[in-house]
Design a protein around this motif. Structure first.
Motif, PDB file in Angstrom:
ATOM      1  N   ALA A  15       0.928  -1.232   0.095  1.00 34.60           N
ATOM      2  CA  ALA A  15       0.129   0.024   0.104  1.00 34.60           C
ATOM      3  C   ALA A  15       1.035   1.146   0.102  1.00 34.60           C
ATOM      4  CB  ALA A  15      -1.073   0.117   1.127  1.00 34.60           C
ATOM      5  N   GLY A  16       0.458   2.256  -0.535  1.00 39.58           N
ATOM      6  CA  GLY A  16       1.229   3.560  -0.639  1.00 39.58           C
ATOM      7  C   GLY A  16       0.465   4.466  -1.597  1.00 39.58           C
ATOM      8  N   ASP A  17       1.218   5.354  -1.905  1.00 36.10           N
ATOM      9  CA  ASP A  17       0.846   6.526  -2.933  1.00 36.10           C
ATOM     10  C   ASP A  17       0.767   6.027  -4.167  1.00 36.10           C
ATOM     11  OD1 ASP A  17       0.561   9.396  -3.931  1.00 36.10           O
ATOM     12  OD2 ASP A  17       2.474   8.742  -4.977  1.00 36.10           O
ATOM     13  N   ILE A  18      -0.268   6.327  -4.947  1.00 33.13           N
ATOM     14  CA  ILE A  18      -0.774   5.567  -6.215  1.00 33.13           C
ATOM     15  C   ILE A  18       0.557   5.793  -7.568  1.00 33.13           C
ATOM     16  CG2 ILE A  18      -1.967   5.585  -8.334  1.00 33.13           C
ATOM     17  CD1 ILE A  18      -4.395   5.806  -6.366  1.00 33.13           C
ATOM     18  N   GLY A  19       1.098   6.836  -7.142  1.00 31.63           N
ATOM     19  CA  GLY A  19       2.367   7.261  -8.262  1.00 31.63           C
ATOM     20  C   GLY A  19       3.393   6.493  -7.964  1.00 31.63           C
ATOM     21  N   ASN A  20       3.828   6.405  -6.576  1.00 29.49           N
ATOM     22  CA  ASN A  20       4.876   5.314  -6.403  1.00 29.49           C
ATOM     23  C   ASN A  20       4.763   4.093  -6.567  1.00 29.49           C
ATOM     24  OD1 ASN A  20       6.198   7.720  -5.336  1.00 29.49           O
ATOM     25  ND2 ASN A  20       5.671   7.403  -3.331  1.00 29.49           N
ATOM     26  N   LEU A  21       3.464   3.513  -6.163  1.00 30.18           N
ATOM     27  CA  LEU A  21       3.174   2.318  -6.797  1.00 30.18           C
ATOM     28  C   LEU A  21       3.431   1.908  -8.248  1.00 30.18           C
ATOM     29  CD1 LEU A  21       0.252   1.495  -4.132  1.00 30.18           C
ATOM     30  CD2 LEU A  21       2.704   0.864  -4.043  1.00 30.18           C
ATOM     31  N   CYS A  22       2.806   2.953  -8.933  1.00 28.77           N
ATOM     32  CA  CYS A  22       2.955   2.601 -10.474  1.00 28.77           C
ATOM     33  C   CYS A  22       4.431   2.559 -10.998  1.00 28.77           C
ATOM     34  CB  CYS A  22       2.087   3.669 -11.170  1.00 28.77           C
ATOM     35  SG  CYS A  22       0.414   3.739 -10.999  1.00 28.77           S
ATOM     36  N   GLU A  23       5.304   3.587 -10.221  1.00 28.44           N
ATOM     37  CA  GLU A  23       6.606   3.553 -10.717  1.00 28.44           C
ATOM     38  C   GLU A  23       7.308   2.355 -10.376  1.00 28.44           C
ATOM     39  OE1 GLU A  23       8.642   6.945  -9.156  1.00 28.44           O
ATOM     40  OE2 GLU A  23       7.292   8.384 -10.063  1.00 28.44           O
ATOM     41  N   LYS A  24       6.984   1.736  -9.337  1.00 27.88           N
ATOM     42  CA  LYS A  24       7.609   0.511  -8.918  1.00 27.88           C
ATOM     43  C   LYS A  24       7.224  -0.578  -9.795  1.00 27.88           C
ATOM     44  CE  LYS A  24       7.960  -2.816  -4.604  1.00 27.88           C
ATOM     45  NZ  LYS A  24       8.082  -2.448  -3.350  1.00 27.88           N
ATOM     46  N   LEU A  25       5.912  -0.899 -10.294  1.00 23.95           N
ATOM     47  CA  LEU A  25       5.432  -1.693 -11.218  1.00 23.95           C
ATOM     48  C   LEU A  25       6.419  -1.618 -12.894  1.00 23.95           C
ATOM     49  CD1 LEU A  25       1.718  -2.242 -10.768  1.00 23.95           C
ATOM     50  CD2 LEU A  25       3.691  -3.743 -10.010  1.00 23.95           C
ATOM     51  N   GLN A  26       6.400  -0.246 -12.951  1.00 26.01           N
ATOM     52  CA  GLN A  26       7.161  -0.095 -14.222  1.00 26.01           C
ATOM     53  C   GLN A  26       8.456  -0.233 -14.015  1.00 26.01           C
ATOM     54  OE1 GLN A  26       5.992   1.177 -16.930  1.00 26.01           O
ATOM     55  NE2 GLN A  26       8.038   1.133 -18.009  1.00 26.01           N
ATOM     56  N   ALA A  27       9.337  -0.076 -13.048  1.00 27.94           N
ATOM     57  CA  ALA A  27      10.658  -0.676 -12.820  1.00 27.94           C
ATOM     58  C   ALA A  27      10.764  -2.111 -12.788  1.00 27.94           C
ATOM     59  CB  ALA A  27      11.105   0.010 -11.369  1.00 27.94           C
ATOM     60  N   MET A  28       9.840  -2.619 -12.390  1.00 33.42           N
ATOM     61  CA  MET A  28       9.913  -4.433 -12.363  1.00 33.42           C
ATOM     62  C   MET A  28       9.473  -4.686 -13.853  1.00 33.42           C
ATOM     63  SD  MET A  28       7.379  -5.082  -9.169  1.00 33.42           S
ATOM     64  CE  MET A  28       7.436  -6.871  -9.187  1.00 33.42           C
ATOM     65  N   VAL A  29       8.695  -4.041 -14.793  1.00 31.46           N
ATOM     66  CA  VAL A  29       8.541  -4.334 -15.843  1.00 31.46           C
ATOM     67  C   VAL A  29      10.054  -4.012 -17.109  1.00 31.46           C
ATOM     68  CG1 VAL A  29       7.538  -3.387 -18.279  1.00 31.46           C
ATOM     69  CG2 VAL A  29       6.057  -3.778 -16.308  1.00 31.46           C
ATOM     70  N   GLU A  30      10.657  -2.830 -16.459  1.00 32.66           N
ATOM     71  CA  GLU A  30      12.024  -2.659 -17.250  1.00 32.66           C
ATOM     72  C   GLU A  30      13.266  -3.613 -16.711  1.00 32.66           C
ATOM     73  OE1 GLU A  30      12.738   1.399 -16.177  1.00 32.66           O
ATOM     74  OE2 GLU A  30      10.980   2.276 -17.512  1.00 32.66           O
ATOM     75  N   MET A  31      12.954  -4.202 -15.620  1.00 33.09           N
ATOM     76  CA  MET A  31      13.815  -5.287 -15.289  1.00 33.09           C
ATOM     77  C   MET A  31      13.403  -6.626 -15.733  1.00 33.09           C
ATOM     78  SD  MET A  31      14.929  -4.273 -11.372  1.00 33.09           S
ATOM     79  CE  MET A  31      13.248  -4.694 -10.602  1.00 33.09           C
ATOM     80  N   GLU A  32      12.308  -6.535 -16.693  1.00 36.14           N
ATOM     81  CA  GLU A  32      11.688  -7.788 -17.326  1.00 36.14           C
ATOM     82  C   GLU A  32      11.222  -8.975 -16.262  1.00 36.14           C
ATOM     83  OE1 GLU A  32      14.671  -9.256 -20.045  1.00 36.14           O
ATOM     84  OE2 GLU A  32      14.695  -7.380 -21.075  1.00 36.14           O
ATOM     85  N   MET A  33      10.642  -8.576 -15.214  1.00 35.36           N
ATOM     86  CA  MET A  33       9.970  -9.337 -14.293  1.00 35.36           C
ATOM     87  C   MET A  33       8.600  -9.428 -14.632  1.00 35.36           C
ATOM     88  SD  MET A  33      11.279  -7.725 -10.642  1.00 35.36           S
ATOM     89  CE  MET A  33      10.679  -8.962  -9.599  1.00 35.36           C
TER      90      MET A  33
END
Length: 51
Positions: A15-33
C-alpha cells in the motif's frame, strides 16, 4: 492511496501513494519481471473488489 493487488490470489502486496506504486511496477517491467498478475487499485476500489 493505492494498493498493489495480486490478481491471481486477491492478496494485497503493498500500500502507498498510487504514483509511487505505478513507478514500482514500471521498474519491475523494465527489469523484465513478470507483472501480468499485478495491478494497482485505488484503496477504496481494492477493498470493494477483493476485501
Amino acid at each position: 492511496m493505492g494498493i498493489i493487488v495480486n490478481l491471481q490470489t486477491g492478496e494485497f502486496l503493498e500500500a502507498g501513494d498510487i504514483g509511487n506504486l505505478c513507478e514500482k511496477l514500471q521498474a519491475m517491467v523494465e527489469m523484465e519481471m513478470d507483472v501480468e498478475h499485478l495491478a494497482v487499485y485505488a484503496e477504496d476500489d481494492a477493498y470493494a473488489v477483493f476485501g
